[in-house]
Design a protein around this motif. Sequence first.
Motif, PDB file in Angstrom:
ATOM      1  N   THR A  12      10.652   0.931  11.474  1.00 36.42           N
ATOM      2  CA  THR A  12      12.023   0.487  11.162  1.00 36.42           C
ATOM      3  C   THR A  12      12.005  -0.602  10.091  1.00 36.42           C
ATOM      4  O   THR A  12      12.818  -0.581   9.157  1.00 36.42           O
ATOM      5  CB  THR A  12      12.718  -0.024  12.443  1.00 36.42           C
ATOM      6  N   GLU A  13      11.068  -1.528  10.210  1.00 31.82           N
ATOM      7  CA  GLU A  13      10.965  -2.594   9.205  1.00 31.82           C
ATOM      8  C   GLU A  13      10.651  -2.023   7.825  1.00 31.82           C
ATOM      9  O   GLU A  13      11.212  -2.452   6.807  1.00 31.82           O
ATOM     10  CB  GLU A  13       9.894  -3.606   9.619  1.00 31.82           C
ATOM     11  N   LYS A  14       9.765  -1.037   7.783  1.00 27.94           N
ATOM     12  CA  LYS A  14       9.412  -0.408   6.499  1.00 27.94           C
ATOM     13  C   LYS A  14      10.582   0.409   5.948  1.00 27.94           C
ATOM     14  O   LYS A  14      10.850   0.393   4.741  1.00 27.94           O
ATOM     15  CB  LYS A  14       8.157   0.464   6.673  1.00 27.94           C
ATOM     16  N   ASP A  71       0.834  -1.211   0.000  1.00 27.64           N
ATOM     17  CA  ASP A  71       0.000   0.000   0.000  1.00 27.64           C
ATOM     18  C   ASP A  71       0.864   1.255   0.000  1.00 27.64           C
ATOM     19  O   ASP A  71       0.578   2.227  -0.703  1.00 27.64           O
ATOM     20  CB  ASP A  71      -0.913   0.020   1.241  1.00 27.64           C
ATOM     21  N   LEU A  72       1.917   1.234   0.803  1.00 24.67           N
ATOM     22  CA  LEU A  72       2.820   2.396   0.862  1.00 24.67           C
ATOM     23  C   LEU A  72       3.486   2.624  -0.496  1.00 24.67           C
ATOM     24  O   LEU A  72       3.650   3.762  -0.929  1.00 24.67           O
ATOM     25  CB  LEU A  72       3.893   2.209   1.942  1.00 24.67           C
ATOM     26  N   MET A  73       3.845   1.528  -1.166  1.00 25.43           N
ATOM     27  CA  MET A  73       4.499   1.660  -2.477  1.00 25.43           C
ATOM     28  C   MET A  73       3.546   2.250  -3.513  1.00 25.43           C
ATOM     29  O   MET A  73       3.984   2.974  -4.406  1.00 25.43           O
ATOM     30  CB  MET A  73       5.050   0.308  -2.949  1.00 25.43           C
ATOM     31  N   GLU A  96      11.001  10.161   3.683  1.00 22.79           N
ATOM     32  CA  GLU A  96      11.128  10.774   5.008  1.00 22.79           C
ATOM     33  C   GLU A  96      10.186  10.047   5.949  1.00 22.79           C
ATOM     34  O   GLU A  96       8.969  10.037   5.732  1.00 22.79           O
ATOM     35  CB  GLU A  96      10.669  12.245   4.944  1.00 22.79           C
ATOM     36  N   TRP A  97      10.726   9.498   7.024  1.00 21.65           N
ATOM     37  CA  TRP A  97       9.905   8.784   8.004  1.00 21.65           C
ATOM     38  C   TRP A  97       9.666   9.674   9.208  1.00 21.65           C
ATOM     39  O   TRP A  97      10.604  10.202   9.804  1.00 21.65           O
ATOM     40  CB  TRP A  97      10.591   7.488   8.425  1.00 21.65           C
ATOM     41  N   GLN A  98       8.399   9.847   9.558  1.00 24.19           N
ATOM     42  CA  GLN A  98       8.042  10.681  10.696  1.00 24.19           C
ATOM     43  C   GLN A  98       7.340   9.831  11.746  1.00 24.19           C
ATOM     44  O   GLN A  98       6.474   9.018  11.432  1.00 24.19           O
ATOM     45  CB  GLN A  98       7.140  11.834  10.248  1.00 24.19           C
ATOM     46  N   MET A  99       7.741  10.032  13.002  1.00 21.70           N
ATOM     47  CA  MET A  99       7.132   9.302  14.118  1.00 21.70           C
ATOM     48  C   MET A  99       6.003  10.147  14.674  1.00 21.70           C
ATOM     49  O   MET A  99       6.239  11.248  15.183  1.00 21.70           O
ATOM     50  CB  MET A  99       8.190   9.039  15.188  1.00 21.70           C
ATOM     51  N   ILE A 100       4.771   9.676  14.541  1.00 19.26           N
ATOM     52  CA  ILE A 100       3.623  10.498  14.940  1.00 19.26           C
ATOM     53  C   ILE A 100       2.960  10.017  16.229  1.00 19.26           C
ATOM     54  O   ILE A 100       2.083  10.677  16.760  1.00 19.26           O
ATOM     55  CB  ILE A 100       2.564  10.567  13.815  1.00 19.26           C
TER      56      ILE A 100
END
Length: 219
Positions: A52-54, A31-33, A63-67
């Motif tokens: 982390t796995e993704k 889905d992310l792809m 850009e990975w954001q921790m929400i």
Amino acid sequence: MSIQNNLRFIQKSIPENVTLVAVSKTKPISDLMEAYEAGQRIFGENKIQEMTEKWEAMPKDIEWQMIGHVQTNKVKYMAPFVSLIHGVDSLKLLQEINKQAQKNNRVIDCLLQIYIAEEESKFGLNEDELAAILRYIQNDKNEMNHIRIVGLMGMATFTNNQTQVAKEFSRLKTIFDSIAIHNSQFTILSMGMSGDYELAIECGSTMVRIGSSIFGNRN
């Protein structure tokens, strides 16, 4: 509608100065792809292990954001790659992020989470706690030079009462403006999700966190 169509609809509906964070928690990499292939490069997750796995599996220009709410003992796992941490709600957490960023020779951007909702379940700082943290950082630049406070984040009460939500968003915008006027690094006001992002933008949000309107409802 497909994920890509949902995403394009939302991209067209938000102004250019507002950043879209695609909230991809619990969703599979496929889905992310789909969203990635439609041009989305900023994804928000609320569990560090899943993020982390993704991160390990997906393209490195994301850009990975921790929400989500962050536990101090988990910071070390995301410190090598996380680009923005939304929910910083204590000095202790900020100090841990700084420590882990230093170990990774990085500077990590953070948002301070402000408690604006009329709900016990929400996390966040009150205005006195916010002022104390900002004072501490300004007085102690040498110790905290691996984090950068770039703005505020808040979550409104989960209610259909739009007047109340607008009041909460407007209060957060007022707090944000009072700091931004003295601080050029303060550029991000993260408020608004799938159900209220249009109202949040009207109230001055510069970053919206949208999940179900892109990826569909979660199980």
